[in-house]
Design an enzyme around this catalytic site. Structure first.
Site, PDB file in Angstrom:
ATOM      1  N   ASP A  41       0.857  -1.235  -0.048  1.00  0.00           N
ATOM      2  CA  ASP A  41       0.058   0.075  -0.057  1.00  0.00           C
ATOM      3  C   ASP A  41       0.829   1.172  -0.098  1.00  0.00           C
ATOM      4  O   ASP A  41       1.709   1.410   0.657  1.00  0.00           O
ATOM      5  CB  ASP A  41      -0.725   0.117   1.291  1.00  0.00           C
ATOM      6  N   TRP A  65       6.220 -10.171   1.399  1.00  0.00           N
ATOM      7  CA  TRP A  65       5.831  -9.479   2.577  1.00  0.00           C
ATOM      8  C   TRP A  65       6.673  -9.947   3.611  1.00  0.00           C
ATOM      9  O   TRP A  65       6.862 -11.131   3.737  1.00  0.00           O
ATOM     10  CB  TRP A  65       4.290  -9.484   2.642  1.00  0.00           C
TER      11      TRP A  65
END
Ligand code: FRU
Length: 492
Positions: A41, A65
């Site tokens: 994001d 991630w």
């Protein structure tokens, strides 16, 4: 101290490899992407001291991630960007497993970041977590200090609110109060948002659950953002887990908005139906800011959770969309590319009044990193469109087709090259039998703005670098009233 040490380690790590990573085949020419490692994001998108800043969820140590850092880039004009050192690293008890998403706000001459501190409390990452809201402050817009008063919101409010999934603070000011909206869900896993207010940024009073999903509206709402456009309140958010319906919601998670009215006293948001922000494959967690000209600009993560990301073989993953201006005109939301992107344009190639019946190519209309503007006249065609990143010998193509019977524009990446496949569709009406497309193609992405921003379709594609032809096609005769093409230069 610990924070500074963690930042230095991470910055050192990415600087070692940045040059090599940025020379690999799918690394974008003009989109913001991590120098090295993973991005999700956009965070803290803001206009501070005359420059745009964007931060992003970042894992500097691998293209996957992991514990989240905040990467950072800035721009004077939204077309050229400069990477800055990583702004936030997990370093404290309350954020030891990640500095999750959040926002930024300028107050006097300081920049305040609001973010979620994430801590895993057990093995089950859906349940065993603690999320708290935190502040970091900067005077120069580069170095950030975590506030000693953190966390400023330590617990979820009482009521039907999941105690642990509460994150992604977006803060704005209205009249005498600061307001904060948080993504959350009910105890029964229904997405919702929480509204708070504060006089001083540190003491936050919970006002209400501003909106809760009804029907097919997902099990968690992430990254909410509330702002006013032309006297309407817009709630932008990313619901996880909506089920596919007809041509809609075929991605793992969705991003979109509702239009309505936020009652700041009662903290309730009355709104109309959910609309998708983008009809393609890869837009998630959009965030907005407002600039000096009063424009509402949005930028999003140009990927989808759990999608295959072939760039990971080159030690990076993830990119941001181009910045888009969002407006509300005659009852409709429009998203257009920021006009400043014209600064990246090189020499122009154009053609007018070309009849198409079958498949054609036009001299010098090709490339991997470019902008195209096309006006089609559908004439008597049943279907027509454009193929990008074509190689006949490799059998690669990415296809945009307009079907005049179903009145749908489709984006097909089944033969785009490596990476995820599939087709997405957007309902599009011709205007006087014409279709206008503004296309931004980069090394591993395609963004299509349809009929002056009425609809947008975005997707990642991973063609061979030699797949650079462009074809126009039509079943039955159509004509290209005009096509213009510019190669686009580097944003860094
Ligand atoms: C959205 C999200 C946020 C969270 C962040 C973690 O993509 O799941 O809700 O803060 O990513 O990286």
């Amino acid at each position: 101290m610990k924070h500074q040490e963690e930042l230095s380690k991470a910055n050192k790590k990415i600087d070692e490899k940045a040059k090599i990573v940025q020379s690999t085949q799918w690394y974008p020419t003009y989109h913001v992407a991590p120098k090295v490692g993973w991005m999700n994001d956009p965070n803290g998108f803001c206009y501070f001291n005359g420059e745009y800043h964007v931060f992003y969820q970042h894992h500097p140590f691998s293209p996957h991630w992991g514990p989240m850092y905040w990467g950072h880039a800035k721009s004077k004009d939204l077309s050229s960007w400069e990477h800055l050192p990583i702004a936030l690293a997990p370093s404290e008890d309350y954020d030891q497993d990640g500095c999750f998403s959040g926002s930024a706000i300028q107050i006097e001459d300081k920049l305040y970041l609001f973010y979620t501190g994430n801590v895993w409390t057990g093995e089950d990452r859906d349940h065993d977590l603690k999320q708290v809201q935190c502040i970091a402050v900067s005077e120069d817009g580069v170095r950030f200090t975590k506030d000693v008063r953190n966390p400023i919101i330590a617990n979820a409010p009482d009521g039907n609110i999941h105690p642990f999934h509460i994150r992604d603070p977006k803060v704005w000011k209205k009249d005498e109060y600061y307001y904060m909206v948080l993504g959350s869900k009910t105890k029964e896993n229904v997405g919702q948002i929480l509204l708070y207010r504060s006089i001083d940024l540190y003491e936050w009073e919970f006002i209400n659950i501003a909106a809760t999903g009804e029907g097919n509206f997902g099990f968690m709402w992430e990254c909410p953002d509330i702002f006013n456009l032309d006297s309407h309140d817009i709630l932008l958010m990313s619901p996880q887990g909506m089920k596919p319906e007809d041509y809609k919601y075929h991605n793992l998670h969705q991003s979109g908005y509702v239009v309505g009215n936020l009652d700041y006293q009662t903290g309730t948001f009355q709104h109309g139906p959910f609309e998708l922000l983008d009809h393609g494959f890869d837009v998630y967690a959009p965030q907005s800011t407002v600039d000096e000209q009063g424009r509402r600009i949005i930028i999003a993560w140009m990927n989808m959770w759990e999608s295959e990301m072939p760039e990971q073989q080159h030690e990076w993953a993830g990119a941001l969309t181009i910045p888009r201006v969002m407006t509300y005109e005659k009852g409709e939301i429009r998203c257009r590319p920021v006009p400043e992107l014209q600064k990246l344009r090189k020499e122009k190639i154009s053609f007018q009044n070309i009849n198409v019946n079958g498949n054609i190519e036009l001299n010098e209309i090709n490339g991997n990193s470019l902008e195209l503007q096309i006006v089609f006249d559908a004439k008597k065609a049943s279907t027509f469109g454009i193929k990008l990143r074509v190689s006949e010998s490799l059998g690669e193509e990415t296809v945009l087709t307009y079907d005049t019977t179903s009145e749908m524009l489709s984006f097909n990446r089944d033969s785009s090259g490596q990476g995820p496949k599939g087709v997405r569709q957007a309902p599009v009406q011709l205007k006087d039998n014409k279709l206008h497309l503004q296309i931004f193609l980069d090394q591993s992405s395609l963004e299509v703005f349809i009929n002056d921003g009425e609809k947008v379709m975005t997707g990642r594609i991973y063609p061979d670098q030699h797949s650079s032809s462009i074809h126009f096609f039509s079943q039955g005769e159509c004509s290209i009233i005009e096509v213009e093409k510019w190669n686009l230069g580097s944003a860094f």
